[in-house]
Structures are given as structure tokens and as C-alpha cells.
Enzyme design. Structure first.
Site, PDB file in Angstrom:
ATOM      1  N   PHE A  81       0.858  -1.187   0.000  1.00  0.00           N
ATOM      2  CA  PHE A  81       0.000   0.000   0.000  1.00  0.00           C
ATOM      3  C   PHE A  81       0.892   1.234   0.000  1.00  0.00           C
ATOM      4  CE2 PHE A  81      -4.636   0.781   1.208  1.00  0.00           C
ATOM      5  CZ  PHE A  81      -5.126  -0.184   0.349  1.00  0.00           C
TER       6      PHE A  81
ATOM      7  N   GLN B 278      -7.557  14.638   3.317  1.00  0.00           N
ATOM      8  CA  GLN B 278      -6.878  13.776   2.350  1.00  0.00           C
ATOM      9  C   GLN B 278      -7.650  13.713   1.028  1.00  0.00           C
ATOM     10  OE1 GLN B 278      -6.330   9.237   2.852  1.00  0.00           O
ATOM     11  NE2 GLN B 278      -4.299  10.152   2.873  1.00  0.00           N
TER      12      GLN B 278
ATOM     13  N   HIS C 166      -7.816  11.533  -2.234  1.00  0.00           N
ATOM     14  CA  HIS C 166      -7.380  10.216  -2.715  1.00  0.00           C
ATOM     15  C   HIS C 166      -7.075  10.330  -4.202  1.00  0.00           C
ATOM     16  CE1 HIS C 166      -7.293   5.974  -3.626  1.00  0.00           C
ATOM     17  NE2 HIS C 166      -7.382   5.687  -2.344  1.00  0.00           N
TER      18      HIS C 166
ATOM     19  N   LEU D 161     -14.629   5.623  -5.227  1.00  0.00           N
ATOM     20  CA  LEU D 161     -13.227   5.280  -5.014  1.00  0.00           C
ATOM     21  C   LEU D 161     -12.792   4.057  -5.818  1.00  0.00           C
ATOM     22  CD1 LEU D 161     -10.872   6.112  -2.994  1.00  0.00           C
ATOM     23  CD2 LEU D 161     -11.449   3.989  -1.850  1.00  0.00           C
TER      24      LEU D 161
ATOM     25  N   GLU E 134      -6.610   2.020  -3.505  1.00  0.00           N
ATOM     26  CA  GLU E 134      -5.153   2.043  -3.646  1.00  0.00           C
ATOM     27  C   GLU E 134      -4.624   0.618  -3.858  1.00  0.00           C
ATOM     28  OE1 GLU E 134      -3.052   5.001  -1.284  1.00  0.00           O
ATOM     29  OE2 GLU E 134      -2.140   3.313  -0.233  1.00  0.00           O
TER      30      GLU E 134
ATOM     31  N   ARG F 257      -0.378   9.290  -0.392  1.00  0.00           N
ATOM     32  CA  ARG F 257      -1.490   9.812  -1.197  1.00  0.00           C
ATOM     33  C   ARG F 257      -1.368  11.293  -1.523  1.00  0.00           C
ATOM     34  NH1 ARG F 257      -6.436   6.474   1.664  1.00  0.00           N
ATOM     35  NH2 ARG F 257      -5.774   4.504   0.755  1.00  0.00           N
TER      36      ARG F 257
ATOM     37  N   HIS G 165     -11.400  12.621   0.443  1.00  0.00           N
ATOM     38  CA  HIS G 165     -11.560  11.227   0.854  1.00  0.00           C
ATOM     39  C   HIS G 165     -11.589  11.036   2.359  1.00  0.00           C
ATOM     40  CE1 HIS G 165     -11.180   6.911   0.699  1.00  0.00           C
ATOM     41  NE2 HIS G 165     -10.020   6.924   1.321  1.00  0.00           N
TER      42      HIS G 165
ATOM     43  N   ARG H 255      -2.732  10.644   6.096  1.00  0.00           N
ATOM     44  CA  ARG H 255      -2.956   9.270   6.554  1.00  0.00           C
ATOM     45  C   ARG H 255      -2.438   8.268   5.533  1.00  0.00           C
ATOM     46  NH1 ARG H 255      -7.077   5.229   5.558  1.00  0.00           N
ATOM     47  NH2 ARG H 255      -8.236   6.563   4.140  1.00  0.00           N
TER      48      ARG H 255
HETATM   49  C1  LIG Z   1     -14.786   4.546  -0.248  1.00  0.00           C
HETATM   50  C2  LIG Z   1     -13.880   4.440   0.940  1.00  0.00           C
HETATM   51  C3  LIG Z   1     -12.936   3.444   1.002  1.00  0.00           C
HETATM   52  C4  LIG Z   1     -12.082   3.338   2.092  1.00  0.00           C
HETATM   53  N1  LIG Z   1     -11.165   2.333   2.131  1.00  0.00           N
HETATM   54  C5  LIG Z   1     -10.360   2.203   3.212  1.00  0.00           C
HETATM   55  C6  LIG Z   1      -9.443   1.138   3.310  1.00  0.00           C
HETATM   56  O1  LIG Z   1      -9.350   0.278   2.436  1.00  0.00           O
HETATM   57  N2  LIG Z   1      -8.660   1.060   4.399  1.00  0.00           N
HETATM   58  C7  LIG Z   1      -8.729   1.972   5.416  1.00  0.00           C
HETATM   59  O2  LIG Z   1      -7.999   1.839   6.389  1.00  0.00           O
HETATM   60  N3  LIG Z   1      -9.625   2.989   5.353  1.00  0.00           N
HETATM   61  C8  LIG Z   1     -10.447   3.111   4.294  1.00  0.00           C
HETATM   62  N4  LIG Z   1     -11.342   4.142   4.248  1.00  0.00           N
HETATM   63  C9  LIG Z   1     -11.535   4.989   5.431  1.00  0.00           C
HETATM   64  C10 LIG Z   1     -12.323   4.203   6.488  1.00  0.00           C
HETATM   65  O3  LIG Z   1     -13.237   3.354   5.872  1.00  0.00           O
HETATM   66  C11 LIG Z   1     -13.087   5.116   7.431  1.00  0.00           C
HETATM   67  O4  LIG Z   1     -12.249   6.122   7.933  1.00  0.00           O
HETATM   68  C12 LIG Z   1     -13.649   4.343   8.615  1.00  0.00           C
HETATM   69  O5  LIG Z   1     -14.329   3.196   8.192  1.00  0.00           O
HETATM   70  C13 LIG Z   1     -14.547   5.224   9.460  1.00  0.00           C
HETATM   71  O6  LIG Z   1     -15.167   4.444  10.426  1.00  0.00           O
HETATM   72  P1  LIG Z   1     -16.001   5.109  11.605  1.00  0.00           P
HETATM   73  O7  LIG Z   1     -16.499   3.990  12.438  1.00  0.00           O
HETATM   74  O8  LIG Z   1     -15.171   6.147  12.235  1.00  0.00           O
HETATM   75  O9  LIG Z   1     -17.187   5.866  10.877  1.00  0.00           O
HETATM   76  P2  LIG Z   1     -18.306   5.365   9.800  1.00  0.00           P
HETATM   77  O10 LIG Z   1     -18.119   3.960   9.380  1.00  0.00           O
HETATM   78  O11 LIG Z   1     -18.335   6.404   8.747  1.00  0.00           O
HETATM   79  O12 LIG Z   1     -19.622   5.424  10.647  1.00  0.00           O
HETATM   80  C14 LIG Z   1     -20.193   6.635  11.089  1.00  0.00           C
HETATM   81  C15 LIG Z   1     -21.466   6.338  11.848  1.00  0.00           C
HETATM   82  O13 LIG Z   1     -21.954   7.541  12.418  1.00  0.00           O
HETATM   83  C16 LIG Z   1     -23.328   7.633  12.210  1.00  0.00           C
HETATM   84  N5  LIG Z   1     -23.735   9.045  12.196  1.00  0.00           N
HETATM   85  C17 LIG Z   1     -23.153  10.080  11.545  1.00  0.00           C
HETATM   86  N6  LIG Z   1     -23.853  11.209  11.754  1.00  0.00           N
HETATM   87  C18 LIG Z   1     -24.888  10.886  12.569  1.00  0.00           C
HETATM   88  C19 LIG Z   1     -25.987  11.601  13.128  1.00  0.00           C
HETATM   89  N7  LIG Z   1     -26.206  12.905  12.903  1.00  0.00           N
HETATM   90  N8  LIG Z   1     -26.861  10.915  13.916  1.00  0.00           N
HETATM   91  C20 LIG Z   1     -26.707   9.594  14.142  1.00  0.00           C
HETATM   92  N9  LIG Z   1     -25.701   8.874  13.622  1.00  0.00           N
HETATM   93  C21 LIG Z   1     -24.813   9.510  12.851  1.00  0.00           C
HETATM   94  C22 LIG Z   1     -23.568   6.941  10.879  1.00  0.00           C
HETATM   95  O14 LIG Z   1     -24.909   6.514  10.765  1.00  0.00           O
HETATM   96  C23 LIG Z   1     -22.579   5.772  10.980  1.00  0.00           C
HETATM   97  O15 LIG Z   1     -23.177   4.690  11.651  1.00  0.00           O
HETATM   98  C24 LIG Z   1     -12.196   4.263   3.158  1.00  0.00           C
HETATM   99  C25 LIG Z   1     -13.146   5.270   3.106  1.00  0.00           C
HETATM  100  C26 LIG Z   1     -13.957   5.376   2.001  1.00  0.00           C
HETATM  101  C27 LIG Z   1     -14.940   6.512   1.959  1.00  0.00           C
END
Ligand SMILES: Cc1cc2nc3c(=O)[nH]c(=O)nc-3n(C[C@H](O)[C@H](O)[C@H](O)COP(=O)(O)OP(=O)(O)OC[C@H]3O[C@@H](n4cnc5c(N)ncnc54)[C@H](O)[C@@H]3O)c2cc1C
Length: 557
Positions: free
Chosen positions: A114, A227, A229, A239, A242, A273, A337, A372
């Protein structure tokens, strides 16, 4: 007045929120609240993988060094060491919990190269790693006796006498407002990619939790670091992982040149990135792009490898770019991203507001600093979700259930009534388009003082307009017109902190590139930016960076 109570209330059912829930002792009453069904959280969209030094030839120290270097030396090294040290046991636990990681020929967990990593240490489940992790996690949350409020929308964080004592939320299926008392609240609401017009993020990533915590007095840290991407689709920002470069994909310009050899002669497409995104944007700006994009070439990987390792990528390219990567290169460009900044929190998710915790992308611990590394964010959700759950579990042991006043709910009733009772003002969607365009153009990959000054001024005007939005739908059940208005109010608050931080930071570091201030300025800017909320806009201060073993060096790939 409607109130519910929980020992610990977690806002967000992505990986960070659910991992925190699973760490809380079984005797605690835990609620998890999410504006979408848990498995629709953005974590499920993660493709490429999750990092851990699993093999004998690799080490957590090397992982930590790559992460510190990737962060352009702004990451807090104690946090980075903790994350990298604890990563291998967390990955093994995920495997025991049923995550089906892809396997190497020796049947151990397969790992792919990566960006910015000195060793192939990204574990993956084909190109659907987040999906595999999120579903395994949700199954376990269902087994634990947890109240899941699915499709409930956080509207505010309640702080009384400096302590977080609960939240208010809208039950989206009925339109009713509720208060929730809690001894501790864990914010796990993910990122804010949708502040930008083009983003790889799901439509739900509007940074509501960060904005609510900020308004309630929690400081936001390092918001200027966004960031971009390098490989998102032009049509809709979707997306292209990577991992496709990790598997050997190359980037070419209109002349067919593999241009990364000019910008990162050693790491090429697998530089970090920020470096690859700037290289692409330079190619496009200097006229060597193809219709505002560069090309990601996977053809030489061959059909079998593409079908085995990158099946979803092929599907996405066919559906959204009309190109089958087995036969034609995919047009890609940089897109917003990931939010490196977020709610200031320590290694155990503790924020400066007692009773309020933060984990995952909405937090800033800070393990990513100014940039990141791919695969470190999923890891952050698991390691710091776990640690935050443990810390909040301890905190609530000798704490009585607080009793916040009804006026908190009244305030929210008035705020929503003000939106619902008017038939004038801007539509949230139109303003979002306007602000997103400004953010793309002026607070993007390349930044200048003039553009940023203009962006700060425009964001302030839009913030004023956003206080009075026109919600056309006056119904109560699943009123997405209303929730979009509330989301936009989060977006505009965060946009102001991003633009203000970017204007203040007069240097280039990681993803923050100031054309008018070339080079990294360690003498003046080796520090975190802190944004505190005020009615007049963000008030900026700073916070020292923690160093343990890695001295700052020039960063080349
Ligand atoms: C397309 C994509 C691909 C990615 N690929 C990778 C990867 O391969 N490897 C890697 O390390 N990272 C990757 N990332 C980054 C990584 O996926 C995220 O940073 C990480 O999953 C975030 O997890 P989280 O639990 O913090 O938030 P999230 O999974 O975004 O969850 C947020 C939660 O908050 C809730 N929420 C938000 N606002 C409110 C509100 N007002 N009221 C109630 N609930 C709310 C939502 O409903 C959700 O349940 C990727 C990101 C994207 C966008």
C-alpha cells in the site's frame, strides 16, 4: 418530554462505534444510535485493507516509522506506537470473530503493498475489506444485549457545568425529538468528506458528530488536513482502491508516460497519497491530463488477477466510468476522501470535555497527522474503538446517571420548528453545491492565501444564510429534507474550521500544500491546530506534537 437513559451511549454504528460497544462490560446498559442502519455506515465501503505487521520480516516499529513519515511528522508518536503495536492482536481477533481475510499461498493472511508503506502489510478481504469487518462486528453487537437506535439522527450534545450528560436526537421514522441521558457519550460518527463537492464518501458523511461536539465546546484538531485520494472516478467520486496500485496498477498521462517517475522515483505509484494526488493534479493542470483526469492502467495485471483481487473495482469502473479495466485504463482524479482532523482526543478516546469520548474518523488522536496512510484508518477504528470502549466503561463505574434539564430538548424543538415553519430562505442542496464548489476550488489539493481568504469570507456568508433554510417537506415521517438541512449546518460549521486552519498554517505539510509558502516549516508549524467554537467563528490555538523515537526528516518517496 421524552427521555431515555443509558450508562453509555455511542453515536455511530460504523466500525469504531461497534468496536467500542463490544468492549463495554456486559452489565452496562449500552445504546448505539445511528442515522443509517449500522451496516450502511461508510466503514462498509472500505475496499483496500487494514494494516498490521504480521510477518516475521516486518515489525511494528517499521509500521510506526512509515506512519510517522506518512504523517509528515505531525502525528503523535505515542499514539502511533500504540496503534502499530496493538495491530497484530486486533487483526487476529477480527479473524477469530469471523472476518474472512484473503489468504496467501502459505494459507496465512494475505497482505498487499500500500502507499507509503515499506513492507506489504495491508490485510484484505478481496476489495471489500470494510464490508467483511462491518458485518462481522454487527453480528457480535446483535449478540451483546445492546439497544440499537437505527435511523435516529443526533441533533446536539448536551454539556452541563463542563460535563457531557447526554444528547438529543430525532427519531427519523416518526419525526419525534428525544433526549438521552448518559453517564458517558462516545462519538463515532465518521468523517466529513461531503463538505467537498466531489468526494469518495457516502452521502451520510457530513460530520454531524464533530460539529455537534464542537458546538458543545469540544475542540477540533488539525482540521486543515483533508486527504485527497488519487484515484476517484470523475463521474461521481467513487473510489478505486489504492489496492489496485498495490496489485501493480500504474498511472499514465495523455502521452502514455508513467509520470510518477518524475515525482516519486522510488515508490512511484505507491508514494503516499498527498504526493500522488499533487502529481496527478500537476499533470492535469499542465495539460497532460485526459479530460480532467489521468489514467489508471490495470490491463497488464490480466483478467484472472483482476477478477480475484479487484472484482468490485472492475464492477464500479464498468458501471460508473463505462470502462472495463481488463481492456481499457480507468480515468481517475484526486477526490476528497478522508478527514485527518477531528475531535481532539487522547489514546483512550478521552476528549477535553469530561464524559465525552471520540473514536474513529471523527476523532483526532492523532495517528495520521498531516497525511494518513491507506489501511491505517480501518486499523484506527478497531484499536481506538476498543480502547475508547474500555476507558468509557471504567469512567461510568462510579458515576451517577445525570439529569439534564428539559430546556435542552426545548432548544432543539425551537431550532427544528424554525426550519419547518418558514417558506423562505435557501434550499440546503443548493447551498451545499455552492459551498462544496468553493471548498473544491479554494481549499483543495493546492492552496494559496488569496483563495483561502476568499473561501473563509464566503463560508462565513454561507454560514449566515444556513441559519435560515427552507425545508419544503413539512411532514414528520422520514423527512430527509429536514435532515439534509441539519446536515448542511454541520457541513458549514466544519468548512469554516477547515478553511480557517488552512489559511492560518503558512507552510506545506502532508496534504496541506500552500503554493505561497513552499516547504515544511518545523520551526514555526510543528504543532497541531486547535479550533474552538464561538458565535463569531472558529477561534484557533495550538497544541504540541508528541515525539518518542523518530526525529523529523525530509520526506521523500
Ligand atoms: C470509499 C472508501 C474506502 C475506504 N477504504 C479504506 C481502506 O481500504 N482502508 C482503510 O484503512 N480505510 C479506508 N477508508 C476509510 C475508512 O473506511 C473510514 O475512515 C472508517 O471506516 C470510518 O469508520 P467510523 O467507524 O469512524 O465511521 P463510519 O463507518 O463512517 O460510521 C459513522 C457512523 O456515524 C453515524 N452518524 C453520523 N452522523 C450521525 C448523526 N447525525 N446521527 C446519528 N448517527 C450519525 C452513521 O450513521 C454511521 O453509523 C475508506 C473510506 C472510504 C470513503
Amino acid at each position: 418530554m421524552q427521555w431515555v437513559s443509558h450508562d453509555v451511549l455511542i453515536i455511530g454504528a460504523g466500525l469504531a462505534g461497534m468496536r467500542a460497544a463490544l468492549e463495554l462490560p456486559a452489565h452496562l446498559d449500552v445504546g448505539v444510535l445511528s442515522k443509517v442502519h449500522p451496516v450502511r455506515s461508510h466503514s462498509g465501503a472500505a475496499q483496500g485493507g487494514i494494516n498490521a505487521a504480521l510477518r516475521e520480516e516486518d515489525s511494528w516499529e517499521d509500521h510506526a516509522f512509515d506512519t510517522v513519515k506518512g504523517s509528515d511528522y505531525l502525528g503523535d508518536q505515542d499514539a502511533i506506537e500504540t496503534m502499530c503495536k496493538e495491530a497484530p492482536s486486533d487483526i487476529r481477533q477480527m479473524e477469530q470473530w469471523g472476518v474472512i481475510f484473503s489468504r496467501a499461498d502459505d494459507q496465512r493472511i494475505a497482505q498487499r503493498p500500500f502507499g507509503g508503506a515499506g513492507y506489504p502489510r495491508t490485510c484484505y478481504a478481496a476489495d471489500r475489506t470494510g464490508h467483511a469487518l462491518l458485518h462481522a462486528m454487527y453480528e457480535r453487537v446483535l449478540k451483546r444485549n445492546t439497544t440499537v437506535y437505527s435511523e435516529w439522527f443526533l441533533t446536539s450534545v448536551i454539556v452541563e457545568e463542563g460535563q457531557c450528560v447526554g444528547i438529543t436526537a430525532l427519531n427519523m421514522s416518526t419525526g419525534e425529538l428525544f433526549g438521552c441521558r448518559a453517564k458517558a457519550v462516545i462519538m463515532a460518527t465518521g468523517g466529513y468528506g461531503r463538505v467537498y463537492l466531489t468526494s469518495s464518501n457516502g452521502l451520510v458523511n457530513t460530520g454531524d458528530g464533530m460539529a455537534a461536539a464542537y458546538r458543545a465546546g469540544a475542540p477540533l484538531m488539525d482540521m486543515e488536513f483533508v486527504q485527497f485520494h488519487p484515484t476517484t472516478l470523475k463521474s461521481n467520486g467513487v473510489l478505486i482502491t489504492e489496492g489496485s496500485r498495490g496489485e501493480g496498477g500504474t498511472l499514465i498521462n495523455a502521452r502514455g508516460d508513467r509520470f510518477m517517475s518524475t515525482y516519486a522515483p522510488n515508490a512511484l505509484e505507491l508514494a503516499s497519497r498527498d504526493v500522488v494526488s499533487r502529481a496527478e493534479q500537476t499533470e492535469i493542470n499542465e495539460g497532460r491530463g485526459v479530460d480532467g483526469c489521468v489514467l489508471l492502467d490495470l490491463r497488464h495485471l490480466g483478467r484472472d488477477k483482476i477478477m480475484e483481487r479487484l472484482p468490485q473495482i472492475r464492477d464500479l469502473a464498468i458501471k460508473f466510468a463505462g470502462t472495463d479495466p481488463i481492456e481499457v485504463p480507468i480515468p481517475v482524479r484526486p477526490g476528497a476522501h478522508y478527514s485527518m482532523g477531528g475531535i481532539q482526543s487522547n489514546l483512550d478516546g478521552i476528549t477535553p470535555v469530561p464524559g465525552l469520548y471520540a473514536a474513529g474518523e471523527c476523532s483526532c488522536v492523532s495517528v495520521h497527522g498531516a497525511n494518513r496512510l491507506g489501511g491505517n484508518s480501518l486499523l484506527e477504528t478497531i484499536v481506538f474503538g476498543r480502547r475508547t470502549g474500555a476507558a468509557a466503561g471504567q469512567f461510568v463505574l462510579d458515576r451517577a446517571m445525570p439529569n439534564p434539564g428539559n430546556h435542552h430538548l426545548d432548544e432543539q424543538h425551537h431550532k427544528i420548528a424554525a426550519l419547518m415553519d418558514t417558506n423562505e430562505g435557501d434550499r440546503a442542496g443548493a447551498l451545499r453545491q455552492e459551498l462544496g464548489t468553493i471548498m473544491n476550488q479554494s481549499v483543495g489539493v493546492f492552496r494559496t492565501q488569496d483563495n483561502l481568504t476568499e473561501a473563509v469570507a464566503q463560508a462565513e456568508v454561507i454560514h449566515t444564510r444556513a441559519q435560515k433554510l427552507w425545508v419544503m417537506d413539512k411532514s414528520r415521517v422520514f423527512n430527509t429534507d429536514l435532515t439534509e438541512a441539519l446536515e448542511f449546518q454541520s457541513i458549514v460549521d466544519l468548512a469554516r474550521t477547515i478553511a480557517a486552519g488552512a489559511l492560518a498554517r503558512e507552510e506545506c505539510r502532508g496534504a496541506h500544500f500552500r503554493e505561497d509558502h513552499p516547504g515544511r516549516d518545523d520551526d514555526n508549524w510543528m504543532k497541531h491546530t486547535i479550533a474552538n467554537h464561538s458565535e463569531a467563528g472558529p477561534v484557533l490555538t495550538d497544541h504540541p506534537v508528541t515525539f518518542t523515537r523518530f526525529e523529523p526528516q525530509e520526506r521523500t518517496y
